[in-house]
Write a protein that holds these residues in place. Structure first.
Motif, PDB file in Angstrom:
ATOM      1  N   ARG A   8    -109.652 -87.249 -28.225  1.00  0.00           N
ATOM      2  CA  ARG A   8    -108.228 -86.951 -28.416  1.00  0.00           C
ATOM      3  C   ARG A   8    -107.580 -88.100 -29.171  1.00  0.00           C
ATOM      4  NH1 ARG A   8    -104.317 -83.714 -25.947  1.00  0.00           N
ATOM      5  NH2 ARG A   8    -105.896 -82.878 -24.527  1.00  0.00           N
ATOM      6  N   ALA A   9    -106.691 -87.773 -30.090  1.00  0.00           N
ATOM      7  CA  ALA A   9    -105.994 -88.792 -30.862  1.00  0.00           C
ATOM      8  C   ALA A   9    -104.560 -88.338 -31.107  1.00  0.00           C
ATOM      9  CB  ALA A   9    -106.698 -89.055 -32.185  1.00  0.00           C
ATOM     10  N   ALA A  10    -103.645 -89.285 -31.159  1.00  0.00           N
ATOM     11  CA  ALA A  10    -102.237 -88.976 -31.412  1.00  0.00           C
ATOM     12  C   ALA A  10    -101.601 -90.152 -32.137  1.00  0.00           C
ATOM     13  CB  ALA A  10    -101.494 -88.683 -30.111  1.00  0.00           C
ATOM     14  N   GLY A  11    -100.558 -89.864 -32.908  1.00  0.00           N
ATOM     15  CA  GLY A  11     -99.878 -90.927 -33.632  1.00  0.00           C
ATOM     16  C   GLY A  11     -98.480 -90.523 -34.051  1.00  0.00           C
ATOM     17  N   ASN A  12     -97.606 -91.523 -34.200  1.00  0.00           N
ATOM     18  CA  ASN A  12     -96.244 -91.334 -34.695  1.00  0.00           C
ATOM     19  C   ASN A  12     -96.095 -92.061 -36.026  1.00  0.00           C
ATOM     20  OD1 ASN A  12     -94.982 -89.907 -32.416  1.00  0.00           O
ATOM     21  ND2 ASN A  12     -95.417 -91.794 -31.297  1.00  0.00           N
ATOM     22  N   LEU A  13     -95.354 -91.444 -36.954  1.00  0.00           N
ATOM     23  CA  LEU A  13     -95.148 -92.062 -38.261  1.00  0.00           C
ATOM     24  C   LEU A  13     -93.698 -91.887 -38.687  1.00  0.00           C
ATOM     25  CD1 LEU A  13     -96.357 -93.478 -40.743  1.00  0.00           C
ATOM     26  CD2 LEU A  13     -96.839 -91.194 -41.674  1.00  0.00           C
ATOM     27  N   PRO A  14     -92.914 -92.994 -38.730  1.00  0.00           N
ATOM     28  CA  PRO A  14     -91.540 -92.885 -39.246  1.00  0.00           C
ATOM     29  C   PRO A  14     -91.565 -92.815 -40.776  1.00  0.00           C
ATOM     30  CG  PRO A  14     -92.017 -95.143 -38.572  1.00  0.00           C
ATOM     31  CD  PRO A  14     -93.221 -94.326 -38.214  1.00  0.00           C
ATOM     32  N   LEU A  15     -91.042 -91.746 -41.344  1.00  0.00           N
ATOM     33  CA  LEU A  15     -91.029 -91.577 -42.799  1.00  0.00           C
ATOM     34  C   LEU A  15     -89.761 -92.145 -43.416  1.00  0.00           C
ATOM     35  CD1 LEU A  15     -92.442 -87.931 -42.937  1.00  0.00           C
ATOM     36  CD2 LEU A  15     -93.686 -90.085 -43.125  1.00  0.00           C
ATOM     37  N   LEU A  16     -88.616 -91.934 -42.748  1.00  0.00           N
ATOM     38  CA  LEU A  16     -87.343 -92.525 -43.156  1.00  0.00           C
ATOM     39  C   LEU A  16     -86.680 -93.100 -41.912  1.00  0.00           C
ATOM     40  CD1 LEU A  16     -85.904 -89.801 -45.591  1.00  0.00           C
ATOM     41  CD2 LEU A  16     -86.888 -92.014 -46.215  1.00  0.00           C
ATOM     42  N   GLN A  17     -86.301 -94.352 -41.965  1.00  0.00           N
ATOM     43  CA  GLN A  17     -85.765 -95.027 -40.802  1.00  0.00           C
ATOM     44  C   GLN A  17     -84.575 -94.270 -40.228  1.00  0.00           C
ATOM     45  OE1 GLN A  17     -87.163 -97.724 -39.456  1.00  0.00           O
ATOM     46  NE2 GLN A  17     -85.682 -97.737 -37.771  1.00  0.00           N
ATOM     47  N   ASP A  18     -84.681 -93.894 -38.950  1.00  0.00           N
ATOM     48  CA  ASP A  18     -83.632 -93.187 -38.213  1.00  0.00           C
ATOM     49  C   ASP A  18     -83.262 -91.847 -38.837  1.00  0.00           C
ATOM     50  OD1 ASP A  18     -83.448 -95.324 -36.415  1.00  0.00           O
ATOM     51  OD2 ASP A  18     -81.965 -96.348 -37.678  1.00  0.00           O
ATOM     52  N   LYS A  19     -84.101 -91.325 -39.745  1.00  0.00           N
ATOM     53  CA  LYS A  19     -83.803 -90.063 -40.407  1.00  0.00           C
ATOM     54  C   LYS A  19     -84.921 -89.031 -40.268  1.00  0.00           C
ATOM     55  CE  LYS A  19     -79.774 -91.067 -42.338  1.00  0.00           C
ATOM     56  NZ  LYS A  19     -78.530 -90.317 -42.035  1.00  0.00           N
ATOM     57  N   LEU A  20     -86.146 -89.459 -40.519  1.00  0.00           N
ATOM     58  CA  LEU A  20     -87.260 -88.517 -40.598  1.00  0.00           C
ATOM     59  C   LEU A  20     -88.504 -89.128 -39.972  1.00  0.00           C
ATOM     60  CD1 LEU A  20     -88.289 -85.789 -41.708  1.00  0.00           C
ATOM     61  CD2 LEU A  20     -88.880 -86.986 -43.826  1.00  0.00           C
ATOM     62  N   GLY A  21     -89.119 -88.394 -39.070  1.00  0.00           N
ATOM     63  CA  GLY A  21     -90.333 -88.878 -38.408  1.00  0.00           C
ATOM     64  C   GLY A  21     -91.269 -87.731 -38.106  1.00  0.00           C
ATOM     65  N   ILE A  22     -92.536 -88.059 -37.961  1.00  0.00           N
ATOM     66  CA  ILE A  22     -93.544 -87.039 -37.685  1.00  0.00           C
ATOM     67  C   ILE A  22     -94.486 -87.545 -36.597  1.00  0.00           C
ATOM     68  CG2 ILE A  22     -95.119 -87.872 -39.482  1.00  0.00           C
ATOM     69  CD1 ILE A  22     -95.884 -84.952 -39.996  1.00  0.00           C
ATOM     70  N   ARG A  23     -94.900 -86.625 -35.740  1.00  0.00           N
ATOM     71  CA  ARG A  23     -95.866 -86.940 -34.698  1.00  0.00           C
ATOM     72  C   ARG A  23     -96.979 -85.900 -34.762  1.00  0.00           C
ATOM     73  NH1 ARG A  23     -96.987 -89.394 -29.868  1.00  0.00           N
ATOM     74  NH2 ARG A  23     -98.081 -88.130 -28.312  1.00  0.00           N
TER      75      ARG A  23
END
Length: 209
Positions: A8-23
């Motif tokens: 199992r693997a998981a991760g968070n990635l902020p694309l735009l600070q305080d605007k856009l993120g993906i998990r």
């Protein structure tokens, strides 16, 4: 028997600070079978695999607009059902229902079937939620979802229907299998407007399909 394993693997990635993120997360599990089919000589016949993942996107383009979009996928596969053949079957009643019980005929974890009984299920699910805060303090919300589920199962029905061929002139009993296909598609949509909280009067109005 063999040994199964899972990752199992998981991760968070902020694309735009305080605007856009993906998990994103994913998993893959393979499990070793534990039942035998003595009819065809297969050991540990019910091996299988389950894998899938989820992706979620959060977008806040402004202080008044928020969006959440996600998708989920799951796949389940089994080479055979975990079936134990019972002998000396008897029935008994309990709680207003009738039950069957018996003793394993070919061993504690063994069945007897002329062919494998595989199983598979596919699940896809997508959803999106949009919230918009209007200047009067009313929040408008749209929530949508779409899903699809497909299930395929093969079941040995020889014990129930295998004796019918001789009744139609055949020389011996036959084998009978039952294929079950289930397909479900679902779409939902909700629209609502909600007043600001904390006042003397709070209200909510909307519709759901």
């Amino acid at each position: 028997s063999g040994v199964g394993h899972a990752v199992r693997a998981a991760g968070n990635l902020p694309l735009l600070q305080d605007k856009l993120g993906i998990r994103a997360s994913m998993y893959d599990r393979r499990y070793q079978g534990y039942t035998d089919d003595v009819f065809v000589g297969n050991r540990d016949s019910n091996t299988g695999r389950e894998y899938g993942g989820r992706v979620a996107l959060t977008w806040t383009p402004s202080d008044t607009l928020r969006m959440n979009i996600s998708g989920l996928w799951n796949r389940t596969q089994s080479d055979d059902n975990a079936v134990v053949t019972l002998g000396d079957v008897s029935s008994y009643a309990a709680g207003g229902a009738e039950f069957l019980r018996g003793q394993p005929k070919f061993g504690a974890l063994a069945g007897s079937h002329p062919f494998a009984q595989p199983f598979s299920k596919k699940l896809d699910y997508y959803e999106a939620t949009i919230n918009y805060d209007t200047p009067p303090g009313v929040t408008l919300t749209s929530a949508s979802s779409w899903s699809r589920t497909a299930t395929i199962r093969i079941q040995d029905t020889t014990a129930s229907y295998g004796e019918f061929p001789p009744a139609f002139g055949e020389s011996a009993n036959g084998y009978s299998n039952y294929r079950l296909d289930l397909n479900l598609r679902k779409f939902t949509q909700e629209l609502r407007a909600t007043s600001a909280t904390g006042g003397r009067l709070e209200w909510l109005i909307g519709g759901f399909y």
